[in-house]
Design an enzyme around this catalytic site. Structure first.
Site, PDB file in Angstrom:
ATOM      1  CB  ALA A 241       4.570  33.226  26.397  1.00 19.13           C
ATOM      2  CG  HIS A 242       1.545  30.162  28.839  1.00 23.22           C
ATOM      3  ND1 HIS A 242       1.941  29.512  29.979  1.00 23.22           N
ATOM      4  CD2 HIS A 242       2.222  29.597  27.822  1.00 23.22           C
ATOM      5  CE1 HIS A 242       2.823  28.581  29.676  1.00 23.22           C
ATOM      6  NE2 HIS A 242       3.012  28.607  28.361  1.00 23.22           N
ATOM      7  CG  ASN A 243       0.659  30.975  33.439  1.00 22.77           C
ATOM      8  OD1 ASN A 243       0.296  30.253  32.502  1.00 22.77           O
ATOM      9  ND2 ASN A 243      -0.011  31.063  34.573  1.00 22.77           N
TER      10      ASN A 243
END
Length: 358
Positions: A241-243
């Site tokens: 997922a993001h980051n």
């Protein structure tokens, strides 16, 4: 075809037995026939070896006394049987040579894209504006290379991969079919009863020598970078997922899922279907067994299992205790019945003096 003498010379091994035995291929140990060669990596494989009649065997010298008579089955002893087997396999089954096709006229390529020497762009691929490809890059059929993407030297993008805009891919990285890199993360705000999408203006940075499996997805950061560390290997259908920021040389099996903003140290291992909650921190050298559920901080250098993930020894004890629950339930019901009888007897004894007094 190769003789056992030629194979021993190829792998710098020591031959025991017939030097002129002719072999035609490699094979898995449990399927190996009289014209094939297999390898034995440990004592655990010896029972399988005794069930077949291989043409020859690669093995470590320490196993020689436990192997079949070399007069019947030639043995080539080496320090690393698996590495030697791979070398022999590639002699029998050479990998296809990379073709030189250049940029196909049936690909869609922006005039602002830049290519290093000896790049291949296959039919049906799309290469967007301001894309930069280093030397010897391979873009497979149907792949989409979004605007502003940068591929370093020797990157291989297989069929139908999608790289969203501004993704950076390091040298010698391979991305397998249908992977999607750089889609927006799963980020929403609840406003007046509706979920509103949060724009993701960051990117994904994939460092050098990474391999990403088929169907894997890696989301871009909302701000900043989602990072896949150098040497990391992701199996098919992994979700990052993001980051998230992965350390170097991580290895994740299929269907591992990381929620947003997870960080991992170097050499983290995740078995199949491990799930990691958002903002979790996994220390260097941690190894997570299949289906483990992770949240919070996981110290490095240990093996973990279970939901929630805990040290493997503790998880095994809990599992053993769980298997005994049906038996314990029966014992508990029996004890409850006995306690009820004892209580009834106590009640009778305590009432007896009263009845006598009356």
């Amino acid at each position: 075809m190769m003789t056992t003498r030629e194979i021993a010379h190829l792998v710098n091994g020591r031959l025991h037995g017939d030097a002129d035995r002719t072999l035609s291929d490699v094979a898995p140990l449990d399927e190996c026939g009289p014209q094939e060669i297999a390898y034995v990596a440990s004592e655990k494989q010896l029972p399988a070896l005794r069930k077949v009649q291989p043409g020859a065997v690669l093995a470590h010298g320490d196993l020689l006394p436990q192997l079949p008579d070399p007069a019947q089955t030639p043995v080539i002893t080496v320090d690393d049987p698996q590495a030697a087997f791979i070398e022999v396999m590639l002699r029998f089954r050479p990998l296809p040579q990379r073709a030189t096709i250049g940029v196909s006229p049936n690909a869609t390529v922006s005039p602002t894209a830049k290519f290093g020497p000896d790049c291949n762009v296959h039919p049906g691929a799309y290469v967007g504006d301001r894309v930069v490809l280093g030397a010897r890059c391979e873009v497979g059929p149907g792949a989409v290379i979004g605007d502003g993407v940068i591929l370093a030297d020797d990157v291989t993008i297989h069929a139908n991969v999608v790289l969203y805009h501004d993704v950076h891919v390091g040298p010698r990285t391979t991305i397998h079919a249908a992977a999607v890199i750089g889609a927006d993360g799963f980020g929403y705000r609840l406003v007046d009863g509706r979920f509103l999408h949060i724009p993701h203006t960051g990117t994904v940075v994939i460092e050098e020598d990474v391999e990403i499996g088929a169907g894997t997805t890696i989301d871009r950061a909302m701000i900043g970078k989602t990072v896949i560390g150098a040497g990391t290997k992701l199996d098919n259908q992994v979700m990052i997922a993001h980051n998230c920021v992965l350390g170097k040389h991580n290895v994740f099996a299929s269907q591992v899922g990381l929620a947003g903003s997870v960080t991992t140290g170097d050499y983290v291992q995740c078995g199949g279907q491990v799930g990691v909650a958002d903002h979790a921190q996994i220390g260097a050298g941690a190894a997570l067994g299949g289906k483990a559920g992770v949240s919070g901080v996981v110290p490095g250098g240990q093996r973990y299992a279970g939901q929630p993930a805990r040290p493997e020894k503790d998880a095994v004890k809990s599992y053993i205790a769980m298997t005994k629950l049906p038996e314990m339930r029966i014992q508990l019901k029996t004890l409850a019945s006995q306690v009820e009888k004892l209580q009834s007897q106590i009640d009778q004894l305590t009432r007896f003096p009263e009845s006598r007094a009356a």
